[in-house]
Design a protein around this motif. Structure first.
Motif, short mmCIF file in Angstrom:
data_model
loop_
_atom_site.label_atom_id
_atom_site.label_comp_id
_atom_site.label_asym_id
_atom_site.label_seq_id
_atom_site.Cartn_x
_atom_site.Cartn_y
_atom_site.Cartn_z
N ALA A 80 0.86 -1.13 0.06
CA ALA A 80 0.05 -0.11 0.04
C ALA A 80 0.79 1.43 -0.28
CB ALA A 80 -0.87 0.07 0.99
N GLU A 81 2.04 1.30 0.70
CA GLU A 81 2.71 2.26 0.74
C GLU A 81 3.31 2.73 -0.27
OE1 GLU A 81 4.65 1.89 5.46
OE2 GLU A 81 5.72 1.32 3.63
N GLN A 82 3.59 1.91 -1.29
CA GLN A 82 4.29 2.07 -2.60
C GLN A 82 3.17 2.80 -3.75
OE1 GLN A 82 7.49 1.89 -2.75
NE2 GLN A 82 7.00 1.51 -0.51
N VAL A 83 1.90 2.78 -3.53
CA VAL A 83 1.00 3.13 -4.44
C VAL A 83 1.43 4.69 -4.74
CG1 VAL A 83 -1.24 3.64 -4.97
CG2 VAL A 83 -0.70 1.52 -3.79
N PRO A 84 1.35 5.28 -5.84
CA PRO A 84 2.00 6.40 -6.16
C PRO A 84 0.60 7.56 -5.91
CG PRO A 84 1.89 5.39 -8.29
CD PRO A 84 1.38 4.55 -7.13
N ASP A 85 0.65 8.72 -5.72
CA ASP A 85 -0.36 9.63 -5.76
C ASP A 85 -0.76 10.09 -6.96
OD1 ASP A 85 -1.98 11.66 -4.00
OD2 ASP A 85 -0.95 13.09 -5.41
N LEU A 113 0.22 13.91 -7.62
CA LEU A 113 1.74 14.16 -7.38
C LEU A 113 2.39 13.09 -7.72
CD1 LEU A 113 1.65 16.52 -4.15
CD2 LEU A 113 2.11 17.24 -6.66
N PRO A 114 2.64 12.10 -8.84
CA PRO A 114 3.00 10.69 -8.96
C PRO A 114 4.47 10.53 -8.46
CG PRO A 114 2.62 11.77 -11.03
CD PRO A 114 2.06 12.88 -9.86
N MET A 115 5.18 11.69 -8.19
CA MET A 115 6.56 11.48 -7.76
C MET A 115 6.56 10.96 -6.08
SD MET A 115 5.71 14.60 -7.44
CE MET A 115 5.85 15.22 -9.10
N LEU A 116 5.35 11.37 -5.71
CA LEU A 116 5.37 10.84 -4.25
C LEU A 116 4.32 9.60 -4.17
CD1 LEU A 116 4.46 14.02 -2.56
CD2 LEU A 116 6.60 13.17 -3.14
N THR A 117 4.95 8.61 -3.19
CA THR A 117 4.10 7.62 -2.85
C THR A 117 2.83 8.03 -1.94
OG1 THR A 117 5.26 6.93 -0.96
CG2 THR A 117 5.86 5.97 -3.05
N LEU A 118 1.89 7.27 -1.70
CA LEU A 118 0.89 7.71 -0.59
C LEU A 118 1.66 7.75 0.68
CD1 LEU A 118 -2.27 5.80 -1.81
CD2 LEU A 118 -1.58 8.14 -2.31
N ALA A 119 2.49 7.04 1.14
CA ALA A 119 3.19 7.08 2.22
C ALA A 119 3.97 8.35 2.28
CB ALA A 119 3.98 5.92 2.40
N ASP A 120 4.56 8.68 1.19
CA ASP A 120 5.32 10.01 1.34
C ASP A 120 4.57 11.15 1.49
OD1 ASP A 120 8.08 8.89 0.38
OD2 ASP A 120 7.33 9.18 -1.70
N LEU A 121 3.34 11.03 1.06
CA LEU A 121 2.48 12.19 1.23
C LEU A 121 1.73 12.20 2.46
CD1 LEU A 121 0.93 14.53 -0.51
CD2 LEU A 121 -0.80 12.79 -1.14
N GLY A 122 1.70 11.03 3.09
CA GLY A 122 1.25 11.13 4.50
C GLY A 122 -0.46 10.77 4.63
N VAL A 123 -0.80 10.00 3.50
CA VAL A 123 -2.36 10.00 3.58
C VAL A 123 -2.78 8.63 3.67
CG1 VAL A 123 -2.88 12.12 1.84
CG2 VAL A 123 -2.43 9.55 1.30
N LEU A 124 -1.64 7.82 3.82
CA LEU A 124 -1.94 6.42 4.39
C LEU A 124 -1.68 6.03 5.94
CD1 LEU A 124 -2.50 3.52 3.07
CD2 LEU A 124 -0.13 3.27 3.22
N ARG A 125 -2.78 6.05 6.48
CA ARG A 125 -2.74 6.25 7.97
C ARG A 125 -2.48 4.84 8.59
NH1 ARG A 125 -5.67 10.43 10.25
NH2 ARG A 125 -5.26 12.42 9.08
N ASP A 126 -3.01 3.81 8.10
CA ASP A 126 -2.72 2.49 8.61
C ASP A 126 -3.17 1.49 7.65
OD1 ASP A 126 -2.35 1.05 10.91
OD2 ASP A 126 -4.28 0.85 11.68
N VAL A 127 -2.49 0.30 7.91
CA VAL A 127 -2.71 -0.82 7.02
C VAL A 127 -2.55 -2.05 8.00
CG1 VAL A 127 -2.06 -2.53 5.49
CG2 VAL A 127 -1.58 -0.03 5.21
N GLU A 128 -3.87 -2.85 8.10
CA GLU A 128 -3.98 -4.02 9.13
C GLU A 128 -4.49 -5.16 8.41
OE1 GLU A 128 -7.29 -2.62 12.15
OE2 GLU A 128 -5.38 -2.31 12.73
N VAL A 129 -4.20 -6.42 9.06
CA VAL A 129 -5.00 -7.43 8.43
C VAL A 129 -5.63 -8.09 9.38
CG1 VAL A 129 -4.65 -9.72 7.32
CG2 VAL A 129 -2.96 -7.91 6.77
#
Ligand SMILES: [Zn+2]
Lengths: 171, 275
Positions: free
Chosen positions: A18-23, A26-42
């Protein structure tokens, strides 16, 4: 119920995907770079629950982000994916990571300064410090528009190298 | 934004939820948010509050969008459209919240497209036609100053969804108010003509100011913003007797219905269609 060991590993892997998905904007940023991915759990039944937060209330890319994250996770072998929207606390440009800021600058977009904290008063004198030009570093720059192609950016112009540039606003 | 990415998305036929920002039939903007109304919160009052704030935002967004292709400079067109987009985003969240709170389960489209003028609860200032740029920035200053002060109060609302929408909106509205204030000063302190038009714009807006203050008393904050701006602009805020009636009670000017006709036309001609 499965706990620890493999489940934990799985959560790490899902988070990484999930962290590697580009915005989308701003496709040079991943969603993790942008800070919009808050949490991932299974969860115990193997569902991946990814939590996203919008940058702006009207961010048109939100549906796109949700779809991208879900698709990437499904492609990575997680058939059950649930995307949650987290509104609180609201996103701030302070959550753009250090590597995200470097990537923005490399792409000619000036990264944001520190976001204001607490209530902001109306200030009518020009007290805002100049944003340094991401191309030549000059501080001899001026704002041409507070709003640009997307809500999160403003338009600036460098008087030294004469190039216009975008600038991610503090919010 | 990456062009490839956008065009690819547009071309994909939208079989699932990968749609871009246009048309109707969007998925719930509160998707995956815990939407339980907490105990002790008056659900009906919560829904009414959300609808009023959403109606202000939707009607304002429509008026702002009218500037696209008509603003004095391209940059201003982009700015006004962006401000409208922020407000539209706030409206979507608030309509969704209203539909959950009032128990009808209505979605955002039901509120935006399938209610008539008398069901709208926006203040009348938002619906007045905005032919002059001076009026557009005066109205934006008044409405963003009021909304910002009001949202700051709402950050402490017992409903966590409304509180979160407000907390997010506060950051956006700060930019809107700043934009409007700077234009008001530039025009008020500009040429004789721009000064004259600013005075006319203030005269037009003044009778509607009283309508803004209801649930929370934020009069002082708004008055302070207006005082600061008019002073820097070399203008004075005219004193007007408030107009009778209130948009909050569904009493509107003749200008709301035509605005809604344009806004709702396609959705009503093709109910259930998505585009
Ligand atoms: Zn430069």
């Amino acid at each position: 119920m499965v706990t620890g060991g493999p489940a934990l590993l799985d959560a790490h892997r899902a988070r990484h995907v999930a962290e590697q998905v580009p915005d989308p904007e701003l496709p040079m940023l991943t969603l993790a770079d942008l800070g919009v991915l808050r949490d991932v759990e299974v969860t115990v039944d193997g569902t991946v629950v990814a939590s996203l937060t919008p940058t702006y209330s009207g961010c048109p890319a939100m549906a796109e982000m949700r779809a991208d994250v879900a698709a990437r996770l499904r492609d990575a072998g997680y058939p059950r994916v649930e995307i949650r929207t987290v509104l609180d606390p609201p996103w701030t440009s302070d959550w753009i990571t250090e590597s995200g800021r470097l990537k923005l600058a490399e792409h000619g977009i000036a990264p944001p300064g520190a976001a204001p904290r607490g209530p902001v008063s109306l200030v009518l004198s020009p007290t805002r410090p100049a944003v340094p030009c991401p191309r030549c570093g000059s501080a001899d720059t001026e704002e041409t528009s507070r709003f640009a192609a997307t809500s999160c950016k403003a338009l600036w112009r460098c008087r030294a190298c004469r190039e216009p540039f975008e600038y991610v606003k503090e919010i | 934004m990456s062009d490839d990415h956008v065009y690819l998305t547009l071309a994909e036929g939208h079989e699932d939820d990968t749609r871009w920002a246009y048309g109707t039939g969007f998925e719930d903007p509160l998707h995956g948010v815990d939407t339980t109304v907490p105990e002790g919160v008056d659900a009906e009052a919560l829904a009414a509050e959300c609808v009023a704030l959403a109606d202000d935002a939707l009607v304002s967004a429509q008026r702002l969008a009218e500037w696209v292709t008509r603003a004095p400079e391209l940059e201003e067109e982009v700015a006004l459209a962006n401000i409208g987009l922020d407000l539209l985003g706030q409206a979507r969240l608030l309509y969704s919240r209203a539909g959950q709170a009032d128990g009808t389960g209505r979605d955002e489209d039901a509120y935006a497209y399938f209610r008539d003028a008398e069901d709208f609860r926006n203040v009348r200032l938002a619906e007045l036609p905005g032919g002059d740029f001076a009026f557009a920035v005066v109205r934006l200053l008044v409405l963003s100053s009021w909304r910002l002060a009001h949202f700051r109060r709402l950050e402490a609302h017992p409903d966590p969804v409304l509180a979160a929408v407000a907390a997010k909106g506060v950051k956006e509205l700060t930019y809107h108010r700043q934009y409007a204030a700077e234009w008001c000063v530039r025009l008020g302190d500009g040429t004789d003509e721009s000064h004259r038009r600013m005075r006319a714009a203030l005269d037009e807006a003044a009778p509607y100011l009283g309508e803004l203050h209801t649930a929370y008393d934020v009069r002082d904050e708004v008055a302070e913003d207006l005082r600061q701006v008019t002073e820097a602009a070399g203008l004075t805020l005219p004193v007007h007797r408030p107009l009778p009636g209130s948009g909050r009670a569904g009493e509107h000017t003749e200008h709301l219905a035509p605005l809604l006709t344009e806004l709702q036309g396609v959705a009503r001609a093709h109910p259930g269609a998505t585009w």
